[in-house]
Write a protein that holds these residues in place. Structure first.
Motif, PDB file in Angstrom:
ATOM      1  N   SER A   1       0.563  -1.298  -0.173  1.00 35.79           N
ATOM      2  CA  SER A   1      -0.397   0.127  -0.408  1.00 35.79           C
ATOM      3  C   SER A   1       0.518   1.080   0.152  1.00 35.79           C
ATOM      4  CB  SER A   1      -0.858  -0.182   1.070  1.00 35.79           C
ATOM      5  OG  SER A   1      -0.192   0.250   2.745  1.00 35.79           O
TER       6      SER A   1
ATOM      7  N   THR B   1       2.576   4.081  -1.482  1.00 34.74           N
ATOM      8  CA  THR B   1       2.787   4.708  -2.570  1.00 34.74           C
ATOM      9  C   THR B   1       4.694   5.465  -2.845  1.00 34.74           C
ATOM     10  OG1 THR B   1       1.773   6.860  -2.482  1.00 34.74           O
ATOM     11  CG2 THR B   1       1.378   5.306  -2.990  1.00 34.74           C
TER      12      THR B   1
ATOM     13  N   ALA C   1       0.715  -5.480  -5.331  1.00 29.53           N
ATOM     14  CA  ALA C   1      -0.210  -4.606  -5.078  1.00 29.53           C
ATOM     15  C   ALA C   1      -1.294  -4.611  -6.172  1.00 29.53           C
ATOM     16  CB  ALA C   1       1.021  -3.225  -5.927  1.00 29.53           C
TER      17      ALA C   1
ATOM     18  N   THR D   1      -4.794   0.773  -8.249  1.00 31.53           N
ATOM     19  CA  THR D   1      -4.852   1.437  -6.779  1.00 31.53           C
ATOM     20  C   THR D   1      -3.787   2.663  -7.582  1.00 31.53           C
ATOM     21  OG1 THR D   1      -4.673  -0.541  -5.738  1.00 31.53           O
ATOM     22  CG2 THR D   1      -3.835   1.247  -4.727  1.00 31.53           C
TER      23      THR D   1
END
Length: 478
Positions: free
Chosen positions: A297, A299, A317, A321
């Protein structure tokens, strides 16, 4: 040998209950069961109660079947034969208490996969193509959609494995299944799964080959294919179930390895195990360890080939997203950025990393134990897969005759358990019964330089206890 006209005896037993000829003849199974109950000194009452309950709305059928059951039992009691004719009593089984049911290998594989998807918190995407003896996995899983299972019958084997891999890319537990010829067709896509480093479970329900071979006969001849059968250096984990009931736990282990190490896992079963059944202790689902998957999660400075320092697994991932958009494919990727790379040094690094990741699994699986016997002696009989039963019984016989023989049975085929070499070195001789021309023998010899001896059977039929017992005796005397 005693010849019995079972059909005639059955019709005589049920004639007063008014069944048609066709219905009356069907009662001969109960007549035969009654005779078997006499042979093994078993209580008829549970079966009588079951018949009365099942056919409570057809009293004529229930009474007829009970009459046939009792008649078969009475036949055994009143037979006029010479010599010993007492019943053979089977003592109570030494098994853990609990609720048991009959289970086939196909059922246990399917339920194990469902349990694994629940424990990982992932939706399962099963994509398959019909092939004997693996087809029934699709049939079974298609009835379990209420457990968040998606099933898809593809147009061919290649489409099936690619669809399963696509499911994994989208964040599901991708699963496909086949037998030897179908696994050969899936090979390129399995290599893609190795390259993109996505979890994928590949079930190989082996049958006699090569090519179409003997589709309904059993064999263990796909070990080479599982461990080595892809182009280039394409390592993956390989595990094998030993019995119908063991398929459940082996499927869960396959999912654990696949999701933890972001790798394809090939699970080996065979036609004999898939269609055979055995009593199975229904497990407490709460006792199965959680394997919850945590998707990437973060970035900041993301790229899809960032790795876990401990497992070397790449980050997983969900595509789409925000901030984690990425592409993957079969062309080599940069170790530092995840972009396409043709650099020689980078290819060396990535090849080494993929190999090391699989090698590291050896430290995350149980040490190899002894199924029966001591950790050293005159001989270890080493097996894998469905040879477990006849090997175990043969070793038991040898030990009852004072022989220093032990039984070692492998679940983890690749990588091999870290202590296996030292364990095998404790024995004077290593005998490896397997239903092929010596594939595990080759693996053991190449990895450990141990002069293992093969006992090979390629008839499409499983080993008999007597065959392994004779081989143990022969090699102990030589």
């Amino acid at each position: 040998i005693i010849a019995i006209d079972i059909t005639k005896a059955t019709l005589e037993a049920v004639k007063e209950h008014g069944l048609s000829q066709k219905e009356a003849v069907r009662c001969k199974n109960m007549w035969t069961l009654g005779l078997v109950y006499w042979l093994y000194d078993r209580d008829r009452q549970p079966t009588i109660d079951w018949l009365n309950q099942k056919f409570k709305n057809r009293q004529d059928i229930s009474r007829s079947n009970v009459a046939a059951l009792n008649a078969g039992h009475a036949y055994g009691e009143t037979m006029e034969i010479s010599g010993e004719r007492s019943a053979y009593t089977v003592s109570e089984a030494d098994i853990p208490p609990g609720l048991y049911r009959t289970v086939t290998g196909i059922e246990a594989l399917s339920w194990g996969l469902v349990a694994a998807s629940q424990k990982t918190g992932l939706r399962m995407v099963y994509a398959g193509y019909p092939i004997t003896p693996a087809s029934a996995i699709l049939h079974t899983l298609s009835q379990l959609k209420h457990f968040n299972v998606i099933t898809f019958q593809a147009e061919d084997e290649i489409a099936a494995v690619c669809a399963a891999l696509g499911g994994s890319y989208a964040g599901a537990l991708g699963v496909t299944a086949s037998s030897g010829p179908g696994i050969a067709l899936k090979t390129e896509a399995i290599g893609l799964a190795v390259s993109v480093e996505l979890p994928l479970i590949v079930l190989n329900v082996q049958r006699a080959g090569p090519s179409t071979g003997l589709p309904t006969k059993t064999e263990q001849s796909d070990l080479y294919q599982a461990v080595f059968g892809r182009n280039a250096d394409s390592p993956l984990a390989v595990i094998a179930a030993r019995s119908p009931g063991d398929c459940f736990n082996t499927a869960i282990e396959a999912a654990r390895i696949a999701t933890k190490y972001m790798t394809p896992v090939m699970l080996l079963a065979d036609g004999y195990m898939a269609n055979a059944s055995e009593p199975w202790l229904i497990p407490d689902i709460n006792s199965i360890e959680d394997m919850k998957v945590e998707f990437h999660s973060e970035t900041q400075a993301f790229h899809p080939f960032q790795r876990n320092d401990d497992t070397l697994a790449r980050s997983w991932a969900i595509p789409g997203t925000p901030g984690l958009e990425h592409r993957i494919g079969g062309i080599e990727k940069s170790y530092t950025s995840g972009d396409i790379s043709y650099e020689p040094e980078n290819h060396q690094i990535m090849t080494d990393i993929r190999k090391q990741k699989i090698d590291n699994i050896a430290s995350d699986i149980p040490l190899q134990d002894i199924e029966m016997g001591e950790e050293n002696g005159h001989m270890a009989v080493v097996g894998w897969g469905s040879t477990y039963g006849p090997i175990n019984r043969s070793v038991q016989r040898a030990r009852s005759n004072g022989k220093k023989v032990s039984h070692v049975h492998l679940r983890h085929i690749w990588p091999l358990p870290s202590n296996l070499k030292s364990l095998l070195n404790g024995f004077d001789k290593i005998l490896v019964p397997e239903m092929n021309t010596g594939q595990l023998v080759t693996l053991i010899r190449s990895q450990y330089l141990i002069p293992a001896i093969g006992l090979n059977k390629i008839s499409g039929q499983p080993f008999k206890v007597s065959e392994i017992t004779s081989a143990i005796q022969k090699h102990l005397e030589s």
